[in-house]
Scaffold this motif. Sequence first.
Motif, PDB file in Angstrom:
ATOM      1  N   ASP A  98       0.864  -1.189   0.000  1.00  0.00           N
ATOM      2  CA  ASP A  98       0.000   0.000   0.000  1.00  0.00           C
ATOM      3  C   ASP A  98       0.891   1.225   0.000  1.00  0.00           C
ATOM      4  O   ASP A  98       1.749   1.386   0.883  1.00  0.00           O
ATOM      5  CB  ASP A  98      -0.907   0.007   1.236  1.00  0.00           C
ATOM      6  CG  ASP A  98      -1.885  -1.146   1.242  1.00  0.00           C
ATOM      7  OD1 ASP A  98      -2.330  -1.552   0.160  1.00  0.00           O
ATOM      8  OD2 ASP A  98      -2.201  -1.649   2.347  1.00  0.00           O
ATOM      9  N   TRP A  99       0.696   2.088  -0.970  1.00  0.00           N
ATOM     10  CA  TRP A  99       1.457   3.329  -1.049  1.00  0.00           C
ATOM     11  C   TRP A  99       0.709   4.408  -0.285  1.00  0.00           C
ATOM     12  O   TRP A  99      -0.487   4.597  -0.449  1.00  0.00           O
ATOM     13  CB  TRP A  99       1.646   3.749  -2.511  1.00  0.00           C
ATOM     14  CG  TRP A  99       2.450   2.740  -3.276  1.00  0.00           C
ATOM     15  CD1 TRP A  99       1.974   1.732  -4.042  1.00  0.00           C
ATOM     16  CD2 TRP A  99       3.868   2.633  -3.303  1.00  0.00           C
ATOM     17  NE1 TRP A  99       3.003   0.991  -4.557  1.00  0.00           N
ATOM     18  CE2 TRP A  99       4.183   1.523  -4.127  1.00  0.00           C
ATOM     19  CE3 TRP A  99       4.914   3.350  -2.718  1.00  0.00           C
ATOM     20  CZ2 TRP A  99       5.492   1.147  -4.373  1.00  0.00           C
ATOM     21  CZ3 TRP A  99       6.208   2.954  -2.988  1.00  0.00           C
ATOM     22  CH2 TRP A  99       6.487   1.856  -3.797  1.00  0.00           C
ATOM     23  N   VAL A 100       1.426   5.119   0.564  1.00  0.00           N
ATOM     24  CA  VAL A 100       0.812   6.166   1.375  1.00  0.00           C
ATOM     25  C   VAL A 100       1.499   7.482   1.033  1.00  0.00           C
ATOM     26  O   VAL A 100       2.723   7.597   1.093  1.00  0.00           O
ATOM     27  CB  VAL A 100       0.982   5.849   2.885  1.00  0.00           C
ATOM     28  CG1 VAL A 100       0.388   6.957   3.725  1.00  0.00           C
ATOM     29  CG2 VAL A 100       0.369   4.507   3.213  1.00  0.00           C
ATOM     30  N   ASP A 101       0.681   8.479   0.681  1.00  0.00           N
ATOM     31  CA  ASP A 101       1.230   9.821   0.424  1.00  0.00           C
ATOM     32  C   ASP A 101       1.501  10.491   1.760  1.00  0.00           C
ATOM     33  O   ASP A 101       0.679  10.473   2.671  1.00  0.00           O
ATOM     34  CB  ASP A 101       0.239  10.664  -0.373  1.00  0.00           C
ATOM     35  CG  ASP A 101       0.073  10.124  -1.791  1.00  0.00           C
ATOM     36  OD1 ASP A 101       1.040   9.556  -2.327  1.00  0.00           O
ATOM     37  OD2 ASP A 101      -1.023  10.309  -2.353  1.00  0.00           O
ATOM     38  N   GLU A 102       2.683  11.106   1.873  1.00  0.00           N
ATOM     39  CA  GLU A 102       3.010  11.785   3.140  1.00  0.00           C
ATOM     40  C   GLU A 102       2.759  13.253   3.020  1.00  0.00           C
ATOM     41  O   GLU A 102       2.810  13.881   2.071  1.00  0.00           O
ATOM     42  CB  GLU A 102       4.464  11.518   3.500  1.00  0.00           C
ATOM     43  CG  GLU A 102       4.676  10.068   3.851  1.00  0.00           C
ATOM     44  CD  GLU A 102       6.081   9.833   4.372  1.00  0.00           C
ATOM     45  OE1 GLU A 102       6.637  10.718   5.022  1.00  0.00           O
ATOM     46  OE2 GLU A 102       6.588   8.745   4.133  1.00  0.00           O
TER      47      GLU A 102
END
Length: 93
Positions: free
Chosen positions: A89-93
């Motif tokens: 899962d890619w999470v935008d910071e």
Amino acid sequence: MPIKVWIPARMRSDLQALADHVGIKLSQYVREIVISRLLGHGTLPKRPEMIEAVPLPSAEEWCDGRKIPMRQVSRDEYWKAAEGEMRTDWVDE
């Protein structure tokens, strides 16, 4: 006469687990299924081992709601399990 049968990966995995439970090769297990379905169990009786359920003690404890000690496994051990799955899962910071 030898024949080859295509079996989907998930079904093959399930059949392999059943063959391992009885202690025979997958090909022998599938052969017995085909023979028993085509000619009936009178020609090839069921294996009593297939009816036996051997639950893991930790599975029973988990079903009863008791705490189960967790342990970390290696990547190879994880992938050997039929249910092994990896998601990213890619999470935008």
